[in-house]
Scaffold this active site. Structure first.
Site, mmCIF file in Angstrom:
data_model
loop_
_atom_site.group_PDB
_atom_site.id
_atom_site.type_symbol
_atom_site.label_atom_id
_atom_site.label_comp_id
_atom_site.label_asym_id
_atom_site.label_seq_id
_atom_site.Cartn_x
_atom_site.Cartn_y
_atom_site.Cartn_z
ATOM 1 N N LYS A 266 0.832 -1.200 0.000
ATOM 2 C CA LYS A 266 0.000 0.000 0.000
ATOM 3 C C LYS A 266 0.871 1.257 0.000
ATOM 4 O O LYS A 266 2.042 1.213 0.407
ATOM 5 C CB LYS A 266 -0.878 0.025 1.257
ATOM 6 C CG LYS A 266 -1.931 -1.060 1.342
ATOM 7 C CD LYS A 266 -2.674 -0.954 2.662
ATOM 8 C CE LYS A 266 -3.735 -2.037 2.793
ATOM 9 N NZ LYS A 266 -4.873 -1.815 1.892
ATOM 10 N N ARG A 340 -10.474 -11.531 1.534
ATOM 11 C CA ARG A 340 -11.374 -12.535 0.956
ATOM 12 C C ARG A 340 -10.748 -13.927 0.978
ATOM 13 O O ARG A 340 -11.460 -14.932 1.037
ATOM 14 C CB ARG A 340 -11.772 -12.113 -0.455
ATOM 15 C CG ARG A 340 -10.639 -12.046 -1.456
ATOM 16 C CD ARG A 340 -10.965 -11.143 -2.628
ATOM 17 N NE ARG A 340 -10.994 -9.726 -2.239
ATOM 18 C CZ ARG A 340 -11.286 -8.731 -3.072
ATOM 19 N NH1 ARG A 340 -11.582 -8.987 -4.330
ATOM 20 N NH2 ARG A 340 -11.286 -7.485 -2.650
#
EC number: 3.4.11.1
Length: 489
Positions: A266, A340
């Site tokens: 990130k 996920r």
């Protein structure tokens, strides 16, 4: 952990008002309508309270908002807080009024003159929620509010109504504390230990270690944490308060204690907020704590996958293919779409082991949901209209914003991979929807399922009516209400 401020309930004592130190709270409705205790304060203040209630400033206040009257003459109190609230108000407005009180409790004590307000217990709940203050890492003298007393016409009844709300406040505070903790304090070890400690409340708590998950074939979850020095864990919490033959509801939470994005790292700006990427797991933990503390007559199992997503020489790479516990293979396009992967294995494990009546997963899953809904609503996805409607009704009744999002086969087709059964990321378009479709592939067709994307609601940059800036605890109220409605009636 942080505990809610205790609130005492007692019958009105009009003679004690003048000598009460600290802060006095009174209520007035539309048009300045006041109860007996407020009228007593008005007499002590020689009409100043009545004049304030008739002022233009008070008239502009919305229900549940307040104004301050400092250093009232004729009283020992330092300040009088005038709250605009009709005697017959709804739950949300009563809690909002309590929040206005809770944000400014006095060190010398606070006396709340509730008189005959019908939602007095909800006002006290709002006080408790808004008075939350996360201070374990601050040095120096800490401001601790003095005793809070509510004078109300029927104190025994209000105290009985407030009892379950105190358990809810404990659960919400537990969630907020977990989300607010920095990652060097809340490692995977510490998170699991805090959950294990809840066995003292009557929860059955089990911790699956990496070797246990390896035997189960949970390579989707394990791949996320393989770049971290802190081992991944799966914590199972069971509350068995319902009948033996009651099929449990399963709550599943994403517990990424820190998310760098992994190799798909990130940007530095804002990465410090990724301590909140375990928000879904924190909500599950808060709900389980609430159920245990209020001795819920329900069977509920909470499962949280706890990992840390870090880059190192052993970290998962973009382009890797992992096999889930279900047996499906997943091409890892983006290591920052890791939540996920964690949920995929925990969802399948929950269904295989417990065969639940329904599954609800919570995760700070996508930035896309913030683009779609901002910070006002959680994104709701489901394969079952009735189950989803029941949840949305519960959320609305508790004042927690939730909005159902669309799903469809065209979105599912976007998950196709050239080399595996599916890929974990599809790009920017419909990002929250394709993430939900990914999770749906790990839900059995016969299992009612709800996915809650709380990326926009788990932690806020500003104050709200019921929480200071930081972790909100969103979801504990709604899920507890759903459990009451589904399993305890």
């Amino acid at each position: 952990m942080t505990h809610p401020v205790p609130i005492q309930f007692q019958s009105p004592d009009l003679e004690a008002i003048a000598s009460s130190a600290g802060r006095i709270v009174v209520f007035a409705g539309e048009g300045g309508a006041m109860g007996v205790a407020a009228k007593r304060v008005n007499r002590l203040m020689r009409g100043a309270l009545e004049r304030a209630a008739a002022s233009e400033a008070f008239g502009k206040l919305k229900q549940g908002e307040a104004m301050e009257l400092g250093f009232p003459a004729g009283m020992a109190a330092d300040a009088v807080q005038l709250v605009k609230l009709d005697r017959r108000c709804d739950v949300a407005t009563a809690r909002k009024a309590g929040g206005a009180i809770g944000r400014s409790l006095s060190k010398a004590g606070t006396l709340v003159l509730a008189d005959t307000i019908q939602r007095a217990a909800e006002v006290s709940f709002g006080i408790a929620l808004r008075a939350y203050d996360f201070t374990p890492h601050k040095t120096g003298e800490k401001t601790v509010p003095g005793p809070v007393t509510m004078m109300v016409a029927n104190p025994e009844t209000v105290a009985a109504e407030a009892g379950p709300m105190a358990a809810l406040a404990e659960g919400i505070f537990f969630t907020r504390d977990l989300v607010n903790e920095p990652a060097n304090v809340l490692s995977t070890f510490d998170f699991a230990a805090r959950l294990a400690a809840m066995h003292e409340l009557g929860l059955e708590v089990e911790i699956l270690e990496e070797e246990d998950m390896e035997k189960l074939g949970m390579r989707a979850l394990l791949g996320v944490g393989q770049g971290s020095e802190h081992p991944s864990k799966l914590v199972v919490m069971q509350w068995k308060g319902g009948p033996e033959d009651q099929v449990p509801l399963a709550l599943v939470g994403k517990g990424v204690v820190f998310d760098t994005g992994g190799i798909s790292i990130k940007p530095a700006a804002g990465m410090e907020d990724m301590t909140m990427d375990m928000g879904g797991a924190a909500v599950v933990a808060g709900v389980m704590r609430t159920l245990a503390m209020r001795k819920a007559r329900a069977n509920v199992v909470g499962l949280v996958g706890i990992v840390e997503n870090m880059p190192d020489g052993n970290a998962q790479r973009p382009g890797d293919v992992v096999r889930s516990m279900k047996g499906d293979t997943i091409e890892v396009i983006n290591t920052d779409a890791e939540g996920r992967l964690v949920l995929a294995d925990v969802l399948w494990y929950a269904q295989e082991r417990f065969n639940p009546r329904g599954v609800i997963d919570l995760a700070t899953l996508t930035g896309a949901i913030i683009v779609a809904l901002g910070h006002e609503n959680t994104g709701v996805f489901s394969n079952d209209d009735a189950f989803c409607a029941a949840f949305l009704k519960a959320a609305q009744s508790e004042g927690e914003g939730a909005w159902r999002m669309p799903m469809g086969e065209r979105y599912d087709e976007m998950l196709k991979s050239r080399i595996a059964d599916m890929r974990n990321s599809t790009g920017r378009e419909a990002g929250s929807i394709t993430a939900a479709h990914f999770l749906r592939r790990f839900v059995k067709p016969e299992t009612p399922w709800i996915h809650l994307d709380i990326a926009g609601t788990a932690l806020l940059k500003g104050d709200t009516a019921l929480a200071p800036k930081g972790a909100t605890g969103w979801g504990v109220l709604s899920l507890d209400r759903l459990i009451r409605d589904m399993l305890e009636k």
